[in-house]
Design a protein around this motif. Structure first.
Motif, PDB file in Angstrom:
ATOM      1  N   ARG A 221      33.158 -44.541  37.498  1.00 18.57           N
ATOM      2  CA  ARG A 221      34.387 -43.716  37.544  1.00 18.57           C
ATOM      3  C   ARG A 221      34.445 -42.906  36.251  1.00 18.57           C
ATOM      4  N   HIS A 222      35.126 -41.776  36.340  1.00 19.71           N
ATOM      5  CA  HIS A 222      35.156 -40.869  35.185  1.00 19.71           C
ATOM      6  C   HIS A 222      35.890 -41.541  34.020  1.00 19.71           C
TER       7      HIS A 222
ATOM      8  N   LEU B 245      37.362 -40.359  31.579  1.00 20.62           N
ATOM      9  CA  LEU B 245      38.575 -39.668  31.146  1.00 20.62           C
ATOM     10  C   LEU B 245      39.573 -39.494  32.290  1.00 20.62           C
ATOM     11  N   GLY B 246      39.193 -39.941  33.460  1.00 23.63           N
ATOM     12  CA  GLY B 246      40.108 -39.881  34.600  1.00 23.63           C
ATOM     13  C   GLY B 246      40.198 -38.506  35.244  1.00 23.63           C
ATOM     14  N   ARG B 247      39.589 -37.503  34.639  1.00 20.19           N
ATOM     15  CA  ARG B 247      39.606 -36.163  35.263  1.00 20.19           C
ATOM     16  C   ARG B 247      38.428 -35.358  34.705  1.00 20.19           C
ATOM     17  N   ALA B 248      38.043 -34.333  35.468  1.00 20.68           N
ATOM     18  CA  ALA B 248      36.881 -33.533  35.077  1.00 20.68           C
ATOM     19  C   ALA B 248      37.149 -32.768  33.779  1.00 20.68           C
ATOM     20  N   GLU B 249      36.128 -32.703  32.947  1.00 22.15           N
ATOM     21  CA  GLU B 249      36.186 -31.911  31.717  1.00 22.15           C
ATOM     22  C   GLU B 249      34.893 -31.098  31.683  1.00 22.15           C
ATOM     23  N   PRO B 250      34.931 -29.852  31.208  1.00 20.52           N
ATOM     24  CA  PRO B 250      33.714 -29.031  31.254  1.00 20.52           C
ATOM     25  C   PRO B 250      32.544 -29.614  30.451  1.00 20.52           C
ATOM     26  N   TRP B 251      32.813 -30.155  29.256  1.00 24.84           N
ATOM     27  CA  TRP B 251      31.754 -30.730  28.418  1.00 24.84           C
ATOM     28  C   TRP B 251      32.223 -32.051  27.832  1.00 24.84           C
ATOM     29  N   MET B 252      31.296 -32.975  27.731  1.00 22.75           N
ATOM     30  CA  MET B 252      31.631 -34.278  27.163  1.00 22.75           C
ATOM     31  C   MET B 252      30.506 -34.772  26.253  1.00 22.75           C
ATOM     32  N   ALA B 253      30.872 -35.662  25.328  1.00 22.58           N
ATOM     33  CA  ALA B 253      29.843 -36.310  24.503  1.00 22.58           C
ATOM     34  C   ALA B 253      30.028 -37.819  24.588  1.00 22.58           C
TER      35      ALA B 253
END
Ligand code: FAD
Ligand code: 2HG
Ligand code: ZN
Length: 472
Positions: A274-275, A277-285
């Motif tokens: 599961r994500h 952060l709970g929601r889509a984000e354009p970029w992650m590290a």
């Protein structure tokens, strides 16, 4: 290379014994189809020697009769380097039966293993002995240490521990003519001429077959702190990386970046993910600190660091792993990115490295050029930011079939690799060349560099039996 006559086949079967080979009509797909399924081959024989002497005897026989041998580990490589060609005259030499852990020398922090030991088993054996073997990659449940060394594998711990090349102290290698080179040393210093083991590391099975290795062990991780954060893009990732390096020094063990397009299919195809952060984000590290001392409070330090970065605007959201389960969940997403990408049904991979500080400019420039050529291309640029190693992969546009997309792949590769060359980078940071990248590499490598490499190949393997068609 010569034909595989019945006499040769039976002699090879005799060397490895009844349980040491497979041939048609057995299903040999796992030995002949590469993990990505893009360069399937054919073979009439898979030999599975049980020890170094059998490996050497197989090679001696093949060398005497001009038979091509494809060394194979877990067959998880990304460039078709362990896959036989389509002619059916190359035999596969699988190391899968050579999976003994020979010795763990805790006092000297070394482990001696056979080449066919699966990476995850090495990690586990090290942990049980109160040590760490830090090589870590998504395929660790099936790739073998011989394959890791032969590709000089990287993975997610290179920032702190270096690639496979830095984790090996000694090797035993069966040479093309059947002689055995014993370089199985535990020495941390040895300046007696050329460091021969380093030639076999990263050679993709073209100079000899690695049969045993002495590996370096490290103190165990007693404490870790792991965070999944949302960032604005590659420039923010670079700034964050620099800030984390200054703040944490060598405790910064991993710094991976991923765009949304890389993780969405993972969340769909890998059960239980599961994500974070709970929601889509354009970029992650995905960032991890580790330390050998239980007393340091790394989690607290990382939380404070992210508080500052939030204020500074480098991070817009984040989740800290609160338990080992959270940590494993974050890593499961990262480790399945390659598998997720497969579900897009067609992509071309570019295992790039450029100087770390140039990553944002490289991603920008390559993306402009790829989009100018194919506006609907889906670009997924992810991976080992801390090592300057971005997997700059281009996924099939939705309105093109796999076949239609593959007609454009040579041009896309050219566009990306030209860009890599302009940034002074490498078109293969950690996966090797195999059959898929060799022609592209030849376009960029200086002629005298290829000549030196071919001269080495001729010296170690004058009859060209070891993994022909790979690298050159
Ligand atoms: P194989 O694929 O079997 O062989 C690779 C090469 O080594 C071939 O040239 C083969 O001939 C040669 N070889 C194998 N064994 C020997 C031997 N004993 N002696 C001589 N030559 C030999 N790679 C990375 O670097 N970093 C990553 O993060 C990473 N992640 C991955 C994630 C996934 C999901 C997958 C599928 C792959 C990933 N890879 C990664 C690629 C791959 O796992 C590595 O290249 C790995 O090191 C290959 O090991 P293997 O045992 O599968 O080798
Ligand atoms: C990774 O870092 C692997 O996940 C695979 O090296 C990269 O799929 C890829 O391009
Ligand atoms: Zn990688």
């Amino acid at each position: 290379m010569n034909e595989l006559s019945n006499d040769i086949l039976s002699a090879l079967k005799d060397i490895v014994g009844e349980t040491g080979w497979q041939a048609p009509p057995d299903d040999l797909t796992r030995y002949t189809k590469d993990w990505r399924g893009i360069v399937p081959g054919v073979t009439s024989l898979v030999v599975k020697p049980a020890n170094t002497d059998e490996v050497a005897a197989v090679l001696a026989h093949c060398n005497a009769h001009g038979i091509a041998v494809v060394p194979q580990g877990g067959h998880t490589g990304m460039c078709g380097a362990a896959t036989p060609d389509a002619e059916g005259r190359q035999i596969v030499l699988s190391l899968e039966r050579m999976r003994k852990i020979i010795e763990i020398d805790a006092a000297g922090s070394t482990m001696t293993v056979e080449a066919g030991v699966v990476l995850a088993d090495i990690q586990q054996a090290a942990a049980e002995a109160g040590r760490l073997f830090p090589l870590s990659l998504g395929a660790q449940g099936s790739c073998q240490i011989g394959g890791n060394l032969s590709t000089n594998a990287g993975g997610v711990g290179v920032l702190r521990y270096g690639p496979a090349r830095s984790l090996c102290l000694g090797l035993e290698v069966a040479l093309a003519d059947g002689r055995i080179w014993n370089g199985l040393k535990k020495l941390r210093k040895d300046n007696t001429g050329y460091d021969l083991k380093q030639l076999f590391i990263g050679a993709e099975g073209t100079l000899g077959v690695i049969t045993r290795a002495v590996l370096k062990l490290f103190p165990p991780v007693r404490q870790s702190a792991t965070a999944w954060v949302a960032i604005a893009g590659p420039q923010a990732a670079l700034d964050l990386l620099n800030a984390a390096q200054v703040a944490f020094g060598e405790r910064l063990t991993a710094f991976e970046i991923m765009p949304d397009i890389a993780i969405q299919p993972v969340l769909q195809v890998v059960p239980g993910t599961r994500h974070p952060l709970g929601r889509a984000e354009p970029w992650m590290a995905l960032i991890e600190l580790t330390g050998p001392t239980p007393g340091d409070d790394l989690a607290e330090a990382l939380e404070a660091f992210f508080g500052e970065q939030l204020e500074a605007g480098l991070v817009s959201d984040g989740a800290l792993a609160r338990s080992e389960q959270d940590r494993a969940d974050f890593w499961a997403i990262r480790e399945h990115v390659a598998e997720g990408e497969q579900s897009y049904g067609g992509s071309t991979k570019h295992d790039t490295s450029v100087p770390v500080a140039d990553i944002p400019a490289f991603i920008d420039e390559a993306s402009k050029r790829v989009r100018a050529y194919m506006p609907e291309a889906r670009i997924t640029a992810f991976g080992h930011m801390g090592d300057g190693n971005i997997h700059y992969n281009v996924i099939r546009p939705e309105d093109l079939s796999f076949e239609e997309f593959y007609e454009h792949v040579p041009e896309i590769n050219r566009i990306v690799h030209d860009c890599v060359a302009e940034f002074g980078g490498s078109m293969s940071a950690e996966h090797g060349l195999g059959q898929i990248k060799k022609a592209e590499h030849a376009r960029y490598a200086p002629a005298h560099e290829l000549e030196m490499q071919k001269a080495l190949k001729a010296l170690f393997d004058p009859n060209g039996i070891l993994n022909p068609g790979k690298l050159f």
